[in-house]
Design a protein around this motif. Sequence first.
Motif, PDB file in Angstrom:
ATOM      1  N   VAL A 217      57.336 -23.467 114.458  1.00  0.00           N
ATOM      2  CA  VAL A 217      57.544 -24.904 114.317  1.00  0.00           C
ATOM      3  C   VAL A 217      56.368 -25.666 114.903  1.00  0.00           C
ATOM      4  O   VAL A 217      55.963 -25.423 116.041  1.00  0.00           O
ATOM      5  CB  VAL A 217      58.877 -25.352 114.961  1.00  0.00           C
ATOM      6  N   PRO A 220      55.182 -32.507 116.198  1.00  0.00           N
ATOM      7  CA  PRO A 220      54.146 -33.494 115.870  1.00  0.00           C
ATOM      8  C   PRO A 220      53.074 -33.647 116.953  1.00  0.00           C
ATOM      9  O   PRO A 220      53.375 -33.629 118.149  1.00  0.00           O
ATOM     10  CB  PRO A 220      54.938 -34.800 115.721  1.00  0.00           C
ATOM     11  N   LEU A 253      57.886 -24.432 109.802  1.00  0.00           N
ATOM     12  CA  LEU A 253      58.272 -25.831 109.667  1.00  0.00           C
ATOM     13  C   LEU A 253      57.172 -26.686 110.294  1.00  0.00           C
ATOM     14  O   LEU A 253      56.883 -26.550 111.480  1.00  0.00           O
ATOM     15  CB  LEU A 253      59.609 -26.088 110.360  1.00  0.00           C
ATOM     16  N   GLU A 254      56.604 -27.560 109.495  1.00  0.00           N
ATOM     17  CA  GLU A 254      55.469 -28.374 109.942  1.00  0.00           C
ATOM     18  C   GLU A 254      55.855 -29.854 109.913  1.00  0.00           C
ATOM     19  O   GLU A 254      56.287 -30.363 108.874  1.00  0.00           O
ATOM     20  CB  GLU A 254      54.278 -28.119 109.013  1.00  0.00           C
ATOM     21  N   TYR A 255      55.697 -30.506 111.056  1.00  0.00           N
ATOM     22  CA  TYR A 255      56.062 -31.913 111.173  1.00  0.00           C
ATOM     23  C   TYR A 255      54.829 -32.736 111.538  1.00  0.00           C
ATOM     24  O   TYR A 255      54.559 -32.992 112.717  1.00  0.00           O
ATOM     25  CB  TYR A 255      57.161 -32.088 112.223  1.00  0.00           C
ATOM     26  N   GLU A 257      53.043 -34.911 108.498  1.00  0.00           N
ATOM     27  CA  GLU A 257      53.110 -36.030 107.569  1.00  0.00           C
ATOM     28  C   GLU A 257      54.336 -36.891 107.874  1.00  0.00           C
ATOM     29  O   GLU A 257      55.463 -36.396 107.933  1.00  0.00           O
ATOM     30  CB  GLU A 257      53.180 -35.514 106.126  1.00  0.00           C
ATOM     31  N   TRP A 259      54.863 -38.279 110.680  1.00  0.00           N
ATOM     32  CA  TRP A 259      55.085 -38.224 112.123  1.00  0.00           C
ATOM     33  C   TRP A 259      53.836 -38.577 112.923  1.00  0.00           C
ATOM     34  O   TRP A 259      53.918 -39.238 113.960  1.00  0.00           O
ATOM     35  CB  TRP A 259      55.550 -36.819 112.532  1.00  0.00           C
ATOM     36  N   GLU A 260      52.680 -38.141 112.479  1.00  0.00           N
ATOM     37  CA  GLU A 260      51.469 -38.231 113.293  1.00  0.00           C
ATOM     38  C   GLU A 260      51.013 -39.658 113.574  1.00  0.00           C
ATOM     39  O   GLU A 260      50.252 -39.894 114.513  1.00  0.00           O
ATOM     40  CB  GLU A 260      50.329 -37.443 112.641  1.00  0.00           C
ATOM     41  N   PHE A 280      62.626 -36.422 116.389  1.00  0.00           N
ATOM     42  CA  PHE A 280      62.181 -35.115 115.913  1.00  0.00           C
ATOM     43  C   PHE A 280      63.305 -34.092 115.949  1.00  0.00           C
ATOM     44  O   PHE A 280      63.477 -33.305 115.012  1.00  0.00           O
ATOM     45  CB  PHE A 280      61.000 -34.628 116.751  1.00  0.00           C
ATOM     46  N   SER A 283      65.608 -34.305 112.922  1.00  0.00           N
ATOM     47  CA  SER A 283      65.033 -33.735 111.698  1.00  0.00           C
ATOM     48  C   SER A 283      64.977 -32.215 111.766  1.00  0.00           C
ATOM     49  O   SER A 283      65.318 -31.511 110.805  1.00  0.00           O
ATOM     50  CB  SER A 283      63.625 -34.288 111.463  1.00  0.00           C
ATOM     51  N   PHE A 284      64.554 -31.701 112.925  1.00  0.00           N
ATOM     52  CA  PHE A 284      64.451 -30.249 113.072  1.00  0.00           C
ATOM     53  C   PHE A 284      65.819 -29.585 112.978  1.00  0.00           C
ATOM     54  O   PHE A 284      65.968 -28.531 112.350  1.00  0.00           O
ATOM     55  CB  PHE A 284      63.789 -29.906 114.410  1.00  0.00           C
ATOM     56  N   ASP A 287      66.807 -29.160 109.410  1.00  0.00           N
ATOM     57  CA  ASP A 287      66.050 -28.103 108.745  1.00  0.00           C
ATOM     58  C   ASP A 287      66.455 -26.719 109.243  1.00  0.00           C
ATOM     59  O   ASP A 287      66.549 -25.770 108.460  1.00  0.00           O
ATOM     60  CB  ASP A 287      64.549 -28.314 108.962  1.00  0.00           C
TER      61      ASP A 287
END
Length: 297
Positions: A217, A220, A253-255, A257, A259-260, A280, A283-284, A287
Motif C-alpha cells: 500500500v 499518500p 494499492l496506490e493512493y 492521484e 490525494w497528493e 485515507f 478509502s483503504f 478497497d
Amino acid sequence: MKIKIASFVLAFFLLDFSIGKFLEQGLFRYYGLRTDSKIAFVGHSHLMLGLDKKAIEDELKIPVSKYTREGVNVAERDLMIDQLSEENPELEIVVYGVDAWMFTGEGLSANSYKLFYPFLDQEAPAAYVKKEAEFLDYWQHKLIKTSRYNEGLISSSFRGYLNNWDNLKFGVVDTLQLKLNVESGNFRQINSSEENRRIFEETLQKLKEMGKRVILVYVPTISYYNHAEPEKFRKELNYFRSLADKDSNIDYLEYLEGWEDQFNYFFDPIHLNPVGQKAFTSSFATDLKKILQDGTS
C-alpha cells in the motif's frame, strides 16, 4: 554485609524483571504481537500515521495488528515480519507500506536496531541486535530489562494498555516553505539501493512460501515531493506495479492521484495528519474489504 548486598541485588533484579515484563506486555498489545489477528500492517511512520487501526477493525469486524516503527528500514521490517509470523499463528495477510524512498536507506536512523531492545528475550530480535550493537551495549540491555526502554517505547507500552493508536501529528504542512526547500534541493532524494531492493524481494518471497498474502500500500505523499524527481519517482511506482502484475500473491494499492494535492491532509511531505488519516483509512478500508471478498485488487 554480604547478605545485605545479596538481598539488594536480588530485589533489584526482581523489580527490574517485573517492570520490564509490564512494559513488554504493553508493547505486545500496542504492536499487536501475540494476538489472533489475521491481518498485520508493517512499515515505518508513513504507514503508522496513515492508517487508523481501530477504524479498520470496526469496518472489517476482525482484529488487526499494527506493527509499525519509526525509522525502520527494509531489513528491520523483515525482522518484524518474522516476529509477527512467530507470535501470531493466525496471520494470513501482511499489509506492507511502500514509498518511493524506502530503498534509499539515507534518512533512517543508523541506530534503529535499538527499537528491538524490548524483545531481547526472543531469538530473532536478540540475534539481530547482537549483530548490530557493541558488546557491552548488548549485554547491558540483555541483563537489565528496564534499560531497554526509552521515553518513546514507554509511551507506546502505556498506549497499548490504553488501547490508544491515535495519530498525534496535528497541524498542516507549510507548502510555501516546502516549495522553497524543493527548489533549493533541500529535500530527501530518491537514491535506491539494489541491496535494499533485494532484501525487500526476499521478504516478499518468504511471505509467499509461508502462505501469507501480501498487500503493498502506497500511503499518500505530497505532490511537491512526488514531482521533485519525476523520473526516479515514476520508476519506483512502476516497480511496485510490476510486482503485483507478476505475482498473483501480491496486490498493490496506490493512493496518489486525487490525494497528493490535498495539502490539508498532510502534517509534512510524507506523513498524514489526523484529518488525512481519517479520509485515507476510509478509502483503504473499502478497497481492503473488496480484496478480502473477491480476491482481486
